[in-house]
Design a protein around this motif. Structure first.
Motif, mmCIF file in Angstrom:
data_model
loop_
_atom_site.group_PDB
_atom_site.id
_atom_site.type_symbol
_atom_site.label_atom_id
_atom_site.label_comp_id
_atom_site.label_asym_id
_atom_site.label_seq_id
_atom_site.Cartn_x
_atom_site.Cartn_y
_atom_site.Cartn_z
ATOM 1 N N ASP A 45 0.841 -1.194 0.000
ATOM 2 C CA ASP A 45 0.000 0.000 0.000
ATOM 3 C C ASP A 45 0.882 1.251 0.000
ATOM 4 O O ASP A 45 1.570 1.541 0.982
ATOM 5 C CB ASP A 45 -0.911 -0.028 1.228
ATOM 6 C CG ASP A 45 -1.863 1.142 1.292
ATOM 7 O OD1 ASP A 45 -1.921 1.930 0.332
ATOM 8 O OD2 ASP A 45 -2.556 1.261 2.314
ATOM 9 N N SER A 46 0.856 2.005 -1.100
ATOM 10 C CA SER A 46 1.730 3.177 -1.238
ATOM 11 C C SER A 46 1.408 4.267 -0.229
ATOM 12 O O SER A 46 2.318 4.921 0.298
ATOM 13 C CB SER A 46 1.633 3.736 -2.654
ATOM 14 O OG SER A 46 2.151 2.823 -3.577
ATOM 15 N N SER A 47 0.134 4.489 0.060
ATOM 16 C CA SER A 47 -0.207 5.540 1.028
ATOM 17 C C SER A 47 0.290 5.172 2.423
ATOM 18 O O SER A 47 0.792 6.033 3.154
ATOM 19 C CB SER A 47 -1.712 5.803 1.042
ATOM 20 O OG SER A 47 -2.415 4.671 1.484
ATOM 21 N N ALA A 48 0.175 3.905 2.784
ATOM 22 C CA ALA A 48 0.672 3.465 4.088
ATOM 23 C C ALA A 48 2.194 3.586 4.156
ATOM 24 O O ALA A 48 2.757 3.985 5.186
ATOM 25 C CB ALA A 48 0.245 2.025 4.363
ATOM 26 N N MET A 49 2.871 3.266 3.044
ATOM 27 C CA MET A 49 4.327 3.386 3.015
ATOM 28 C C MET A 49 4.739 4.848 3.174
ATOM 29 O O MET A 49 5.625 5.168 3.974
ATOM 30 C CB MET A 49 4.901 2.824 1.713
ATOM 31 C CG MET A 49 6.419 2.865 1.658
ATOM 32 S SD MET A 49 7.145 2.431 0.053
ATOM 33 C CE MET A 49 6.546 0.795 -0.214
ATOM 34 N N ALA A 50 4.094 5.742 2.436
ATOM 35 C CA ALA A 50 4.430 7.174 2.518
ATOM 36 C C ALA A 50 4.184 7.707 3.922
ATOM 37 O O ALA A 50 5.034 8.426 4.480
ATOM 38 C CB ALA A 50 3.616 7.962 1.497
ATOM 39 N N ASN A 51 3.055 7.369 4.522
ATOM 40 C CA ASN A 51 2.747 7.846 5.871
ATOM 41 C C ASN A 51 3.708 7.269 6.904
ATOM 42 O O ASN A 51 4.098 7.960 7.848
ATOM 43 C CB ASN A 51 1.302 7.517 6.233
ATOM 44 C CG ASN A 51 0.317 8.354 5.452
ATOM 45 O OD1 ASN A 51 0.639 9.466 5.035
ATOM 46 N ND2 ASN A 51 -0.870 7.817 5.234
ATOM 47 N N SER A 52 4.097 6.022 6.743
ATOM 48 C CA SER A 52 5.058 5.413 7.671
ATOM 49 C C SER A 52 6.417 6.085 7.578
ATOM 50 O O SER A 52 7.071 6.328 8.595
ATOM 51 C CB SER A 52 5.199 3.920 7.377
ATOM 52 O OG SER A 52 4.000 3.251 7.607
ATOM 53 N N ILE A 53 6.852 6.386 6.353
ATOM 54 C CA ILE A 53 8.144 7.054 6.188
ATOM 55 C C ILE A 53 8.082 8.465 6.768
ATOM 56 O O ILE A 53 9.033 8.915 7.418
ATOM 57 C CB ILE A 53 8.575 7.060 4.705
ATOM 58 C CG1 ILE A 53 8.821 5.623 4.238
ATOM 59 C CG2 ILE A 53 9.823 7.906 4.506
ATOM 60 C CD1 ILE A 53 9.064 5.483 2.754
ATOM 61 N N ARG A 54 6.973 9.176 6.555
ATOM 62 C CA ARG A 54 6.816 10.523 7.139
ATOM 63 C C ARG A 54 6.915 10.475 8.663
ATOM 64 O O ARG A 54 7.615 11.286 9.284
ATOM 65 C CB ARG A 54 5.468 11.117 6.743
ATOM 66 C CG ARG A 54 5.458 11.735 5.394
ATOM 67 C CD ARG A 54 4.147 12.489 5.134
ATOM 68 N NE ARG A 54 4.019 12.710 3.713
ATOM 69 C CZ ARG A 54 3.210 12.044 2.910
ATOM 70 N NH1 ARG A 54 2.403 11.131 3.397
ATOM 71 N NH2 ARG A 54 3.178 12.288 1.629
ATOM 72 N N ALA A 55 6.215 9.524 9.275
ATOM 73 C CA ALA A 55 6.253 9.397 10.736
ATOM 74 C C ALA A 55 7.651 9.010 11.201
ATOM 75 O O ALA A 55 8.140 9.524 12.223
ATOM 76 C CB ALA A 55 5.240 8.348 11.179
ATOM 77 N N TRP A 56 8.317 8.149 10.466
ATOM 78 C CA TRP A 56 9.680 7.727 10.797
ATOM 79 C C TRP A 56 10.638 8.913 10.727
ATOM 80 O O TRP A 56 11.507 9.060 11.583
ATOM 81 C CB TRP A 56 10.094 6.609 9.831
ATOM 82 C CG TRP A 56 11.475 6.111 9.959
ATOM 83 C CD1 TRP A 56 11.959 5.243 10.902
ATOM 84 C CD2 TRP A 56 12.580 6.425 9.100
ATOM 85 N NE1 TRP A 56 13.298 5.002 10.675
ATOM 86 C CE2 TRP A 56 13.695 5.717 9.569
ATOM 87 C CE3 TRP A 56 12.719 7.221 7.971
ATOM 88 C CZ2 TRP A 56 14.931 5.787 8.951
ATOM 89 C CZ3 TRP A 56 13.945 7.298 7.362
ATOM 90 C CH2 TRP A 56 15.037 6.591 7.852
ATOM 91 N N LEU A 57 10.477 9.779 9.715
ATOM 92 C CA LEU A 57 11.330 10.965 9.593
ATOM 93 C C LEU A 57 11.073 11.936 10.751
ATOM 94 O O LEU A 57 12.024 12.536 11.279
ATOM 95 C CB LEU A 57 11.080 11.676 8.255
ATOM 96 C CG LEU A 57 11.699 11.041 7.041
ATOM 97 C CD1 LEU A 57 11.237 11.741 5.769
ATOM 98 C CD2 LEU A 57 13.208 11.043 7.123
ATOM 99 N N ARG A 58 9.816 12.096 11.154
ATOM 100 C CA ARG A 58 9.498 13.016 12.259
ATOM 101 C C ARG A 58 10.081 12.543 13.579
ATOM 102 O O ARG A 58 10.434 13.344 14.429
ATOM 103 C CB ARG A 58 7.982 13.164 12.391
ATOM 104 C CG ARG A 58 7.429 14.221 11.471
ATOM 105 C CD ARG A 58 5.975 14.517 11.786
ATOM 106 N NE ARG A 58 5.244 14.375 10.551
ATOM 107 C CZ ARG A 58 4.260 13.520 10.332
ATOM 108 N NH1 ARG A 58 3.826 12.726 11.283
ATOM 109 N NH2 ARG A 58 3.666 13.450 9.148
ATOM 110 N N ARG A 59 10.114 11.211 13.765
ATOM 111 C CA ARG A 59 10.653 10.660 15.018
ATOM 112 C C ARG A 59 12.125 10.945 15.174
ATOM 113 O O ARG A 59 12.649 10.963 16.277
ATOM 114 C CB ARG A 59 10.439 9.145 15.079
ATOM 115 C CG ARG A 59 9.151 8.758 15.717
ATOM 116 C CD ARG A 59 9.081 7.269 15.903
ATOM 117 N NE ARG A 59 8.722 6.689 14.597
ATOM 118 C CZ ARG A 59 9.136 5.526 14.152
ATOM 119 N NH1 ARG A 59 9.899 4.775 14.880
ATOM 120 N NH2 ARG A 59 8.753 5.078 12.980
ATOM 121 N N GLY A 60 12.832 11.095 14.027
ATOM 122 C CA GLY A 60 14.286 11.284 14.050
ATOM 123 C C GLY A 60 14.673 12.542 14.706
ATOM 124 O O GLY A 60 15.628 12.815 15.287
#
Length: 125
Positions: A110-125
């Motif tokens: 799921d591309s939308s789930a992948m994009a949202n997961s990467i966004r959240a992962w970047l924010r956590r950094g």
């Protein structure tokens, strides 16, 4: 978190590889080597390569890096190397690197789930 090919897609490619390989062997025994038999053998090889790629491709979010494996190549981007994530309906997920270039991720799941997961992962950094 890891994104991989859908199981049904891997199964479909595996069935194609199996059927074309069995057909190739059966036709070699029944008819010998003709151009049609060689063509079926080529199809079996292409299916086998597709199966190998489908089972080994992934996009993985590790603690400190984004790891991508697709088309028998690996790429790793540190969290600090990524600036932005982009996704639109009908388009694959892309990430913007500090240098300004966009890297297109393989369409896994799921591309939308992948994009949202990467966004959240970047924010956590």
């Amino acid at each position: 978190m890891e994104f991989r090919q859908s199981r049904w897609l891997v199964a479909a490619v595996g069935l194609g590889a199996a059927f074309s390989a069995v057909g190739f062997v059966a036709l070699v025994k029944m008819e010998g080597l003709s151009w049609q038999v060689w063509l079926l053998g080529g199809v079996a090889v292409v299916f086998a390569l597709g199966l190998a790629d489908a089972t080994s491709s992934f996009v993985r979010l590790d603690h400190d890096a984004l790891r991508i494996r697709s088309n028998f190549r690996c790429h790793t981007f540190g969290r600090n190397e990524l600036v932005e994530v982009s996704w639109a309906k009908g388009c694959p997920v892309s990430v913007k690197v500090v240098s300004g270039t966009w890297v297109t991720l393989p369409p896994l799941g799921d591309s939308s789930a992948m994009a949202n997961s990467i966004r959240a992962w970047l924010r956590r950094g």
